[in-house]
Design a protein around this motif. Sequence first.
Motif, mmCIF file in Angstrom:
data_model
loop_
_atom_site.group_PDB
_atom_site.id
_atom_site.type_symbol
_atom_site.label_atom_id
_atom_site.label_comp_id
_atom_site.label_asym_id
_atom_site.label_seq_id
_atom_site.Cartn_x
_atom_site.Cartn_y
_atom_site.Cartn_z
ATOM 1 N N MET A 1 30.458 41.420 35.323
ATOM 2 C CA MET A 1 30.708 40.671 36.549
ATOM 3 C C MET A 1 29.406 40.428 37.302
ATOM 4 O O MET A 1 28.621 41.327 37.551
ATOM 5 C CB MET A 1 31.657 41.497 37.429
ATOM 6 C CG MET A 1 31.962 40.845 38.736
ATOM 7 S SD MET A 1 33.248 41.799 39.518
ATOM 8 C CE MET A 1 33.158 41.224 41.150
ATOM 9 N N LYS A 2 29.190 39.178 37.594
ATOM 10 C CA LYS A 2 27.955 38.829 38.312
ATOM 11 C C LYS A 2 28.049 39.288 39.758
ATOM 12 O O LYS A 2 29.128 39.483 40.299
ATOM 13 C CB LYS A 2 27.740 37.310 38.289
ATOM 14 C CG LYS A 2 27.204 36.820 36.960
ATOM 15 C CD LYS A 2 26.963 35.329 37.019
ATOM 16 C CE LYS A 2 27.571 34.625 35.844
ATOM 17 N NZ LYS A 2 27.677 33.199 36.013
ATOM 18 N N THR A 3 26.888 39.441 40.367
ATOM 19 C CA THR A 3 26.907 39.833 41.780
ATOM 20 C C THR A 3 27.196 38.614 42.641
ATOM 21 O O THR A 3 26.928 37.482 42.262
ATOM 22 C CB THR A 3 25.562 40.438 42.209
ATOM 23 O OG1 THR A 3 24.537 39.597 41.727
ATOM 24 C CG2 THR A 3 25.397 41.837 41.672
ATOM 25 N N PHE A 4 27.766 38.921 43.769
ATOM 26 C CA PHE A 4 28.103 37.925 44.765
ATOM 27 C C PHE A 4 26.827 37.221 45.238
ATOM 28 O O PHE A 4 25.874 37.864 45.632
ATOM 29 C CB PHE A 4 28.760 38.681 45.913
ATOM 30 C CG PHE A 4 29.258 37.827 47.020
ATOM 31 C CD1 PHE A 4 30.246 36.896 46.788
ATOM 32 C CD2 PHE A 4 28.754 37.995 48.292
ATOM 33 C CE1 PHE A 4 30.729 36.134 47.823
ATOM 34 C CE2 PHE A 4 29.233 37.232 49.326
ATOM 35 C CZ PHE A 4 30.219 36.295 49.087
ATOM 36 N N LYS A 5 26.828 35.932 45.140
ATOM 37 C CA LYS A 5 25.575 35.216 45.410
ATOM 38 C C LYS A 5 25.351 34.965 46.889
ATOM 39 O O LYS A 5 26.270 34.806 47.671
ATOM 40 C CB LYS A 5 25.587 33.878 44.672
ATOM 41 C CG LYS A 5 25.368 34.021 43.186
ATOM 42 C CD LYS A 5 24.890 32.693 42.610
ATOM 43 C CE LYS A 5 25.204 32.561 41.151
ATOM 44 N NZ LYS A 5 26.547 32.035 40.897
ATOM 45 N N LYS A 325 33.373 43.338 47.522
ATOM 46 C CA LYS A 325 32.822 44.674 47.720
ATOM 47 C C LYS A 325 32.302 44.787 49.141
ATOM 48 O O LYS A 325 32.129 43.778 49.839
ATOM 49 C CB LYS A 325 31.660 44.900 46.747
ATOM 50 C CG LYS A 325 32.109 44.876 45.303
ATOM 51 C CD LYS A 325 30.922 45.051 44.382
ATOM 52 C CE LYS A 325 31.388 44.902 42.949
ATOM 53 N NZ LYS A 325 30.281 44.867 42.011
ATOM 54 N N ASP B 75 33.374 50.389 45.547
ATOM 55 C CA ASP B 75 32.922 49.129 44.960
ATOM 56 C C ASP B 75 33.440 48.954 43.540
ATOM 57 O O ASP B 75 33.792 47.853 43.120
ATOM 58 C CB ASP B 75 31.387 49.058 44.973
ATOM 59 C CG ASP B 75 30.873 48.704 46.352
ATOM 60 O OD1 ASP B 75 31.709 48.339 47.215
ATOM 61 O OD2 ASP B 75 29.656 48.796 46.573
ATOM 62 N N ALA B 78 36.875 47.840 43.792
ATOM 63 C CA ALA B 78 36.916 46.420 44.142
ATOM 64 C C ALA B 78 36.755 45.568 42.892
ATOM 65 O O ALA B 78 37.421 44.539 42.719
ATOM 66 C CB ALA B 78 35.809 46.096 45.152
#
Lengths: 408, 229
Positions: A1-5, A325, B75, B78
């Motif tokens: 899962m990519k990080t929130f941009k 998150k 997290d 989540a």
Amino acid sequence: MKTFKFTESVKMSLRSIASNKIRSFLTALGVMIGVAAVIALVALGNGSQKSVEASLQSLGYNLLIVYSGQPKGPSLVRKNTTNIAPSLTDEDLNFLSNLPKNMVLHAAPESSVSAQIKFGNTNTGGTVVGTNLEYPSIRNFHPVYGAFFTEEELNSRKPVAVIGAQVYKDLFNEGFDPVGQKIRINGIAFTVKGIMEEKGSSMTDAQIFIPITTFQKYISGSDKYALINIQAANMDTMRDLQKFIEGELLHLHRLPGMDSADFYIANQLDLLNTMEGVTSTFTLLLASIAAISLLVGGIGIMNIMLVAVTERTREIGIRMALGAKSKDILSQFLTEAIILSVGGGLIGIIIGVLTSYGASRFGGMASVISVQSVFVAFGFAVVTGLFFGGYPAYQASKLDPIEALRYE
Amino acid sequence: MIKIENLSRYYKMGPTTVKAIDGINLSIEGGEFVSIIGPSGSGKSTLMNIVGCLDSPTTGTYSLAGEQTAALNKDQLAEIRNRHIGFVFQSFNLLPRESAVENVELPLIYAGVPPKDRRQRALEILKRVDLEGREYHLPNELSGGQRQRVAIARALAVRPKILLADEPTGALDTKTGAQIMELFRELQAEGVTLIMVTHDRDVAAQGKRIVEIRDGQILVDVPVQEWKR
């Protein structure tokens, strides 16, 4: 899962800002006013500093002034000397004039009194200054029309006058040639020799220069001088020269030390330093007032963001349930606060620059925009957003999703 | 798919401890349609929160798709929610200022799906729940049934393993509720695991398996055919 941009945060924040335009504007307004105030007030402070420096420089270069009276700290050059009994003598002047040219370039005595000046039926007020031929060189202040009085006129106590630009405007029609005309100073007739250049200061331009000998004969009735202007040969040795002259004048006046002296010497460097101190304190004061308004703006941001977090508790809960998150929520609210403060800051810069420009253009106030103050104010705005937006954003990120979802 | 062993969840309420869930064992296989039923205060919401990874158990284990969840931090939970679980709420919980398609895109944003793919996927799913032509409407421009279908589309957006529905028909009239249940059955047929919490026994009967909870414990756990109402 990519990080929130980051771009997602920006998009969300812009949308939320746009969805409540008036509130967003009011929130940013605090920062706007703060930044604008910092820039404009610092510009005005700098402007007054520059104009004070300029006016001090316009007095002449390497200037030392020997005043009659008790010694005190550095004081304004244009102090009122008329109430103090003059104590400086011909002997003092001769001594100063005859110092070698590598020490003193020029020495000019000066006594002054305010007087009524009359031409025909026209009246004005001004300061009559008695001095010698060295004065224009020392003060870098020359006739722009006609001529200064001559040595011959000085020696023979002739009633001749060189009038300041303001005096000319007050007494004569524009374009009228005043040279050779008779004006009356406190009832005594003087022949106009010339007009001095315009310095732009009302005090300077309202002077009338006459030979010091004439002044002593017709006006003061005393053979002493109120002050002596000295132009030093070298700026670097001005303080040494000051000490030297102090010593010699004490000796001439037969006095034991400066504590009992009947004169004191003001040094242009000291005046300059004092004025710089005063004006930079002034600037600092203005800047702190402005900084306080920036702080208040920051508190405004925090206030609104706290309300926004409470109001949007459910939204936060939904986002968390869908996989946001803590740091996503933190970044969303922090970004919003920063966009508000940065946006407010940018508009504040524009307002501040326009205000400074307007104040000098239409308000006649000197203003010098300092690039430094623009950056500092803007940086402060960003930090304000980070700091005051940080706490509400942190609160938002720490919400319990179950509680937040249940929030009505 | 879901394996719950000896799970308890206690709350401290001042000096007393409330046992919301008290030693539950429950396994749910992929593709099941389970109705969890019980009166309010029975612990079914708490169980739902734990299954949905919104809450963690006090003791016991819960593994979801082979992953132990008890040890995970906020997290990580989540992330699990984002990847594996789709939520459908009684009150829809749509963001009021976002259009239908934007609401469906939300979980995809947090999954890091690029904007173009996101929009395409959201539009496809809205079509799947028969909301073609309503994509750009705001929630308050939609009927209750339509809103719940947007919420279901949102829950399906990340293609989760489990759809968790909390009273999905609670805010709907009977006819609309029936349509939503019809949609659930279709989704189950497509292989989605459905877990539904309700206190409405008629709605519960639409599921294939009934789990009845009382005082934090499982009272009944039977196929719907064997369930006596």
